[in-house]
Design a protein around this motif. Structure first.
Motif, short mmCIF file in Angstrom:
data_model
loop_
_atom_site.label_atom_id
_atom_site.label_comp_id
_atom_site.label_asym_id
_atom_site.label_seq_id
_atom_site.Cartn_x
_atom_site.Cartn_y
_atom_site.Cartn_z
N UNK A 197 2.74 1.27 4.25
CA UNK A 197 3.44 -0.02 4.30
C UNK A 197 4.91 0.19 4.58
N UNK A 198 5.49 -0.74 5.34
CA UNK A 198 6.94 -0.76 5.55
C UNK A 198 7.46 -2.15 5.15
N UNK A 199 8.50 -2.16 4.33
CA UNK A 199 9.05 -3.39 3.77
C UNK A 199 10.50 -3.53 4.21
N UNK B 231 0.86 -1.18 0.00
CA UNK B 231 0.00 0.00 0.00
C UNK B 231 0.90 1.24 0.00
N UNK B 232 0.55 2.21 -0.83
CA UNK B 232 1.38 3.40 -0.98
C UNK B 232 0.73 4.60 -0.33
N UNK B 233 1.58 5.54 0.16
CA UNK B 233 3.04 5.54 0.13
C UNK B 233 3.62 4.44 1.01
N UNK B 234 4.86 4.03 0.65
CA UNK B 234 5.52 2.95 1.37
C UNK B 234 6.99 3.30 1.58
N UNK B 235 7.58 2.64 2.57
CA UNK B 235 9.01 2.80 2.83
C UNK B 235 9.62 1.41 2.88
N UNK C 168 27.64 -8.63 20.01
CA UNK C 168 27.95 -7.20 20.12
C UNK C 168 27.91 -6.53 18.74
N UNK C 169 28.49 -7.21 17.76
CA UNK C 169 28.49 -6.69 16.38
C UNK C 169 27.07 -6.57 15.85
N UNK C 170 26.29 -7.64 16.01
CA UNK C 170 24.92 -7.62 15.49
C UNK C 170 24.07 -6.58 16.21
N UNK C 171 24.26 -6.42 17.52
CA UNK C 171 23.49 -5.43 18.27
C UNK C 171 23.75 -4.03 17.74
N UNK C 172 25.02 -3.75 17.37
CA UNK C 172 25.37 -2.43 16.83
C UNK C 172 24.72 -2.21 15.47
N UNK C 173 24.80 -3.22 14.59
CA UNK C 173 24.20 -3.10 13.26
C UNK C 173 22.69 -2.90 13.38
N UNK C 174 22.05 -3.74 14.17
CA UNK C 174 20.59 -3.70 14.29
C UNK C 174 20.12 -2.38 14.91
N UNK C 175 20.83 -1.91 15.93
CA UNK C 175 20.39 -0.67 16.58
C UNK C 175 20.43 0.51 15.61
N UNK C 176 21.48 0.58 14.80
CA UNK C 176 21.58 1.66 13.82
C UNK C 176 20.45 1.55 12.79
N UNK C 177 20.25 0.35 12.25
CA UNK C 177 19.22 0.16 11.22
C UNK C 177 17.83 0.49 11.76
N UNK C 178 17.52 0.01 12.95
CA UNK C 178 16.18 0.21 13.50
C UNK C 178 15.97 1.67 13.90
N UNK C 179 16.99 2.30 14.48
CA UNK C 179 16.86 3.70 14.89
C UNK C 179 16.62 4.61 13.69
N UNK C 180 17.40 4.40 12.63
CA UNK C 180 17.24 5.22 11.41
C UNK C 180 15.87 4.97 10.77
N UNK C 181 15.47 3.70 10.73
CA UNK C 181 14.19 3.36 10.11
C UNK C 181 13.03 3.97 10.90
N UNK C 182 13.09 3.87 12.22
CA UNK C 182 12.01 4.43 13.05
C UNK C 182 11.88 5.93 12.83
#
Length: 341
Positions: free
Chosen positions: A266-268, A130-134, A242-256
Motif C-alpha cells: 500500500x502507498x498512502x 495492507x502491510x508493508x506500506x509506505x 512554476x513553484x508547484x511544479x518544483x514541489x510536486x516533481x521533488x515529492x513524486x521523484x523521491x516517492x517513486x
C-alpha cells in the motif's frame, strides 16, 4: 464474535478543535469540528494563545455533539483517544485535559496518539492498509516518507531538512499577498498558469529520501522582490505553476524511488498538502506504472487536521496495548520513535 470498538477521539494540535467517534478504526460514526481559520487570517498564521482560547470554548460542546450525532452514551465507548503531539503546547493541553477528564470520569482507557500517525491512519477510511506500506506525510510542519513494515511500526526513511512543503506554500503565498492559508489558493492559481519560471529542485537526485524546500521558497521570494525593484511584472499564476511544479516533481521523484527500493503493498498520501490537486494527479499517474501497489490517498475532506483520523490511529494503538495514565501530558515535540530497518 468480533468485538465492536467505539473510540471517542480529540484533536486540538493547531487551529482545529475536533471530536469524533470511530467504530473499529474504519468507520466514522460522528465528527464534529470547529475551525479557527477566520480568527487567524488577519495575523497571517496561527496565534497560539488565540487558538488555545478557542479550543477551551469549543471542546466540551463538540464532545456533546459527537455523542449526540452518534446516538451513543459514554457507557457505549471502548476508549478515549487524543493527540498528544506534536503541535502547539497550549492547544494540545486542551485536548489532553478534556480526554483525561472524560476517561477518568467514565472509567475508560486513555490512548495517546501521535498526530502524524493519525494522518496516515485516515487511509483506513478508504480501504484497509495492507502491510508493508509506505506513506508520504505532507503538512504545514512535516514532509516525511514513512515506511511501515507492519501495523503500528513506523520508520522514517526521509524527512525535511528545513521548511516543510506546506510551510513553503504559506510563505510563498504571504509574499504574493494571498490570504492564509495559501495552499489551496496557490493550487488553483497553478492550474491557471504555466510553469514558465526556472526554479530549483533541491536534493531531487540525491540518493537519500530527505527533502529541502527552503531554497525553493527563497528563490520564489527573491524573484518577486527583484522584479519589484526593477519595476517588472510577475505573472502570479505562472509563478504559482512554476513553484508547484518544483514541489510536486521533488515529492513524486523521491516517492517513486522509495517505492522501487522498498517493495510495499500500500502507498498512502496524507496530511493537509495531500489535498493538493496537482500533487494527487502526479502521484496517480506515477502509480499507474506500479499497478501492484494499492494507492490509498486520504480523502480530501479528511486531509486536514480532524479527530476522525485520531480515532483511526487510536484504534490501532489500543489494539496494540498503548495506554496513557493520569500523568499524560502534551508533548509538542513528539515524533516517531527512531528505528533501524
Amino acid at each position: 464474535m468480533t468485538e465492536t470498538r467505539y473510540i471517542m477521539a480529540f484533536e486540538s494540535s493547531a487551529d482545529e478543535t475536533s471530536v469524533a467517534i470511530v467504530k473499529n478504526g474504519v468507520e466514522i460514526i460522528s465528527l464534529a469540528t470547529a475551525t479557527q481559520i477566520k480568527s487567524h487570517q488577519r495575523f497571517g498564521g496561527i496565534v497560539p494563545e488565540v487558538a488555545s482560547r478557542h479550543h477551551i470554548e469549543q471542546v466540551t460542546i463538540l464532545a456533546d455533539a459527537a455523542l449526540a450525532d452518534a446516538k451513543l452514551t459514554y457507557q457505549d465507548l471502548t476508549a478515549i483517544g487524543v493527540t498528544q503531539g506534536p503541535g502547539l503546547v497550549g492547544a494540545l493541553l486542551i485536548g489532553v485535559t478534556a480526554a483525561k477528564t472524560i476517561a477518568w470520569a467514565h472509567n475508560l482507557p486513555l490512548v495517546p496518539v501521535l498526530h502524524m500517525a493519525g494522518h496516515i491512519s485516515a487511509a483506513n477510511f478508504v480501504a484497509p492498509i495492507q502491510y508493508p506500506a509506505l506513506a508520504l506525510m505532507i503538512s504545514g510542519g512535516h514532509t516525511e516518507l514513512v515506511l511501515m513494515p507492519k501495523e503500528y511500526e513506523y520508520v522514517i526513511i526521509g524527512d525535511t531538512r528545513d521548511d516543510a512543503a506546506g510551510e513553503s506554500y504559506d510563505k510563498v503565498g504571504r509574499t504574493m499577498g494571498l490570504q492564509y492559508p495559501a495552499g489551496k489558493i496557490l493550487d488553483e492559481m497553478a492550474h491557471r498558469g504555466q510553469p514558465s519560471y526556472n526554479l530549483p529542485r533541491a536534493l531531487m537526485n540525491d540518493d537519500a529520501y530527505d527533502f529541502s524546500f527552503s531554497g525553493l521558497k527563497s528563490a520564489v521570494i527573491n524573484l518577486m522582490h527583484n522584479a519589484d525593484q526593477r519595476g517588472e511584472t510577475i505573472d502570479h499564476d505562472n509563478l504559482a505553476a512554476s513553484f508547484q511544479a518544483a514541489v510536486v516533481e521533488v515529492l513524486v521523484t523521491k516517492t517513486a524511488r522509495a517505492l522501487d527500493n522498498y517493495p510495499v503493498k500500500s502507498f498512502i498520501v496524507a496530511g493537509g498538502v495531500a489535498a493538493n490537486r496537482g500533487l494527487r494527479d502526479a502521484l496517480t499517474e506515477m502509480l499507474t506504472k506500479r499497478p501492484q501497489i494499492n494507492f490509498l490517498p486520504v480523502p480530501i475532506k479528511l486531509a486536514g487536521d480532524n479527530a476522525a483520523m485520531i480515532g483511526a490511529a487510536a484504534d490501532i494503538a489500543y489494539r496494540h496495548g498503548q495506554r496513557g495514565d493520569w500523568t499524560l501530558n502534551a508533548n509538542p515535540a513528539l515524533e516517531f520513535d527512531y528505528q533501524e530497518l
